[in-house]
Design an enzyme around this catalytic site. Structure first.
Site, mmCIF file in Angstrom:
data_model
loop_
_atom_site.group_PDB
_atom_site.id
_atom_site.type_symbol
_atom_site.label_atom_id
_atom_site.label_comp_id
_atom_site.label_asym_id
_atom_site.label_seq_id
_atom_site.Cartn_x
_atom_site.Cartn_y
_atom_site.Cartn_z
ATOM 1 N N ARG A 78 0.798 -1.213 0.000
ATOM 2 C CA ARG A 78 0.000 0.000 0.000
ATOM 3 C C ARG A 78 0.841 1.279 0.000
ATOM 4 O O ARG A 78 0.618 2.173 -0.822
ATOM 5 C CB ARG A 78 -0.926 0.060 1.232
ATOM 6 C CG ARG A 78 -2.195 -0.710 1.085
ATOM 7 C CD ARG A 78 -2.576 -1.312 2.397
ATOM 8 N NE ARG A 78 -1.590 -2.321 2.734
ATOM 9 C CZ ARG A 78 -1.661 -3.593 2.308
ATOM 10 N NH1 ARG A 78 -2.686 -3.979 1.623
ATOM 11 N NH2 ARG A 78 -0.705 -4.469 2.593
ATOM 12 N N THR A 79 1.775 1.394 0.925
ATOM 13 C CA THR A 79 2.470 2.673 1.087
ATOM 14 C C THR A 79 3.280 2.982 -0.168
ATOM 15 O O THR A 79 3.195 4.092 -0.721
ATOM 16 C CB THR A 79 3.380 2.629 2.332
ATOM 17 O OG1 THR A 79 2.618 2.125 3.413
ATOM 18 C CG2 THR A 79 3.901 3.999 2.685
ATOM 19 N N HIS A 117 4.721 5.861 11.579
ATOM 20 C CA HIS A 117 4.241 5.726 10.191
ATOM 21 C C HIS A 117 3.280 6.893 9.934
ATOM 22 O O HIS A 117 2.063 6.717 9.874
ATOM 23 C CB HIS A 117 3.530 4.373 10.040
ATOM 24 C CG HIS A 117 3.283 3.929 8.634
ATOM 25 N ND1 HIS A 117 3.377 4.768 7.537
ATOM 26 C CD2 HIS A 117 2.930 2.711 8.131
ATOM 27 C CE1 HIS A 117 3.090 4.087 6.432
ATOM 28 N NE2 HIS A 117 2.818 2.839 6.768
ATOM 29 N N LYS A 171 25.809 -3.796 -1.516
ATOM 30 C CA LYS A 171 27.285 -3.752 -1.497
ATOM 31 C C LYS A 171 27.789 -3.071 -0.234
ATOM 32 O O LYS A 171 28.981 -2.840 -0.085
ATOM 33 C CB LYS A 171 27.798 -2.995 -2.725
ATOM 34 C CG LYS A 171 27.348 -3.591 -4.048
ATOM 35 C CD LYS A 171 27.730 -2.667 -5.201
ATOM 36 C CE LYS A 171 26.940 -3.005 -6.451
ATOM 37 N NZ LYS A 171 26.942 -1.906 -7.420
ATOM 38 N N ARG A 191 11.210 3.814 3.493
ATOM 39 C CA ARG A 191 10.842 2.840 4.537
ATOM 40 C C ARG A 191 12.073 2.018 4.851
ATOM 41 O O ARG A 191 12.792 1.592 3.944
ATOM 42 C CB ARG A 191 9.710 1.927 4.061
ATOM 43 C CG ARG A 191 9.472 0.794 5.036
ATOM 44 C CD ARG A 191 8.260 -0.025 4.702
ATOM 45 N NE ARG A 191 7.031 0.709 4.962
ATOM 46 C CZ ARG A 191 5.815 0.157 4.904
ATOM 47 N NH1 ARG A 191 5.681 -1.115 4.583
ATOM 48 N NH2 ARG A 191 4.745 0.873 5.149
HETATM 49 N N1 CP Z 1 -0.346 0.053 5.758
HETATM 50 C C1 CP Z 1 0.865 -0.237 5.267
HETATM 51 O O1 CP Z 1 1.877 0.352 5.625
HETATM 52 O O2 CP Z 1 0.849 -1.233 4.324
HETATM 53 P P1 CP Z 1 2.130 -1.707 3.506
HETATM 54 O O3 CP Z 1 3.082 -2.353 4.480
HETATM 55 O O4 CP Z 1 1.608 -2.675 2.480
HETATM 56 O O5 CP Z 1 2.746 -0.487 2.889
#
Ligand code: CP
Length: 373
Positions: free
Chosen positions: A66-67, A144, A95, A116
């Site tokens: 999603r993100t 998040h 590396k 991320r």
């Molecule tokens: N909600 C969320 O962060 O989903 P993903 O891990 O799929 O990005």
């Protein structure tokens, strides 16, 4: 000597409209992003060239559906383009390249970076040296913030408000970065109450409880999902996954998984207007047949993520947000953060920066508290 000079640059250089923690901005600024997302939702065609010529870099050191894809789609729907990696093993990270060098380079190609990483405080570390704004797309079990903007848009659309809500949060409250960010944000709105549903092992970290206490928020910790559903008149139930990847052993994970499960029997006993949200992915914590209940909002919520990220990209690139300083505490290189997942454990050049209160040092990357001898 060179390291000292590089550290000085990290703590004194001008910064950008980074989104590392929503707390760096005001509720008025969050509301502005959510309201812009609602405008975009109503008429997306109006925004299709808004970021024409702009490039977004997505650096995903951890898996995401999603993100990552909602950020990428958001930029494409705004007329911009995207570069990046979704698996560090296909980049020079494999590396041994550090975060500083990777983000320094990609930020010289792109106008905005979305990152991320499994280490807590990693997005802040990247922002210290990047040459464009950095957005935290999840830093380990810490924060998040763009999931929280997604949650806020969903609450605003479905409940019409962000205040005077009774919210149940269930599952992994200890490592749940979506829960931490949401509580930090929604505790800034008047009259919100929180019911924290977890096992004692997965209870909310004390630094987030301190935030709730400091803001005078009412909250209660309970161990039964049934009790929360039948006894608490919830406006929203936020289910979360027990995250296998955050546990140090399989045995520990096995003891926690499957404790909480929302099914149609429980939904029959729930308030008629209690919406169910979940950041997703789910494993077994929501039975599939709950999906057909009109109160199940998690797929709508995931779609909302794209609109709110469009609004965020516009707000960052058009300078609608300020440029908060990243490190405001005291540099204490002789003090080590005790959190094994803190980014300072792997990126050794980072200044050890702490907010100091008496004999307690709070790490400015991961919020871990260290008691000085
Ligand atoms: N909600 C969320 O962060 O989903 P993903 O891990 O799929 O990005």
């Amino acid at each position: 000597m060179r390291i000292r000079k590089a550290r000085k640059e990290m703590t004194t250089r001008e910064t950008f409209s980074n989104l590392i923690d929503l707390d760096s901005y005001s509720p008025d600024e969050w509301n502005m992003i959510v309201e812009l997302a609602q405008q975009i939702q109503k008429n997306p065609a109006l925004y299709r060239s808004r970021c024409s010529g702009k490039i977004m870099g997505t650096l995903f050191y951890e898996p995401s559906t999603r993100t990552q894809m909602s950020f990428q789609t958001a930029m494409l729907r705004l007329g911009g383009t995207i570069i990046g990696f979704d698996n560090p093993s296909t980049s020079s990270v494999s590396k041994g390249e550090n975060i500083k060098d990777t983000t320094k380079i990609v930020s010289s190609y792109a106008d905005i970076l979305v990152m991320r990483n499994p280490y807590e405080g990693s997005a802040k570390a990247a922002a210290l040296t990047a040459d464009c704004p950095v957005v935290n797309a999840g830093d380990g079990g810490h924060l998040h913030p763009t999931q929280t903007l997604t949650d806020m848009l969903t609450l605003k659309n479905e409940k019409g408000r962000l205040d005077h809500l009774k919210i149940g949060l269930c599952g992994d409250l200890r490592y749940g970065r979506t829960v931490h960010s949401q509580l930090k944000a929604l505790s800034r709105y008047e009259g919100n109450e929180f019911i924290l549903i977890s096992t004692p092992e997965l209870a909310l970290p004390s630094y987030i409880k301190d935030v709730l206490n400091a803001r005078g928020c009412t909250y209660k910790e309970i161990y039964s999902l049934d009790e929360a559903i039948t006894g608490e008149s919830l406006d929203m139930l936020y289910m979360t996954r027990i995250q296998k990847e955050r546990f140090s052993s399989e045995e520990e994970y096995n003891r926690q998984k499957d404790v909480f499960r929302l099914d149609t029997e429980k939904m029959k006993k729930a308030p008629k207007d209690m919406i169910v949200m979940h950041p997703l992915p789910r494993v077994d914590e929501i039975a599939m047949d709950v999906d057909d209940d009109p109160r199940a909002m998690y797929f709508t919520q995931a779609k909302n993520g794209m609109f709110v990220r469009m609004a965020l990209i516009i707000s960052v690139l058009e300078g609608r947000l300020g440029a908060p300083k990243l490190l405001t505490g005291t540099i204490k290189d002789d003090v080590e953060c005790t959190n094994p997942k803190c980014i300072t454990k792997t990126e050794h050049y980072l200044p050890h920066s702490f907010k100091v209160q008496g004999d307690i040092c709070e790490c400015e990357y991961c919020d871990e508290r260290i008691l000085l001898d």
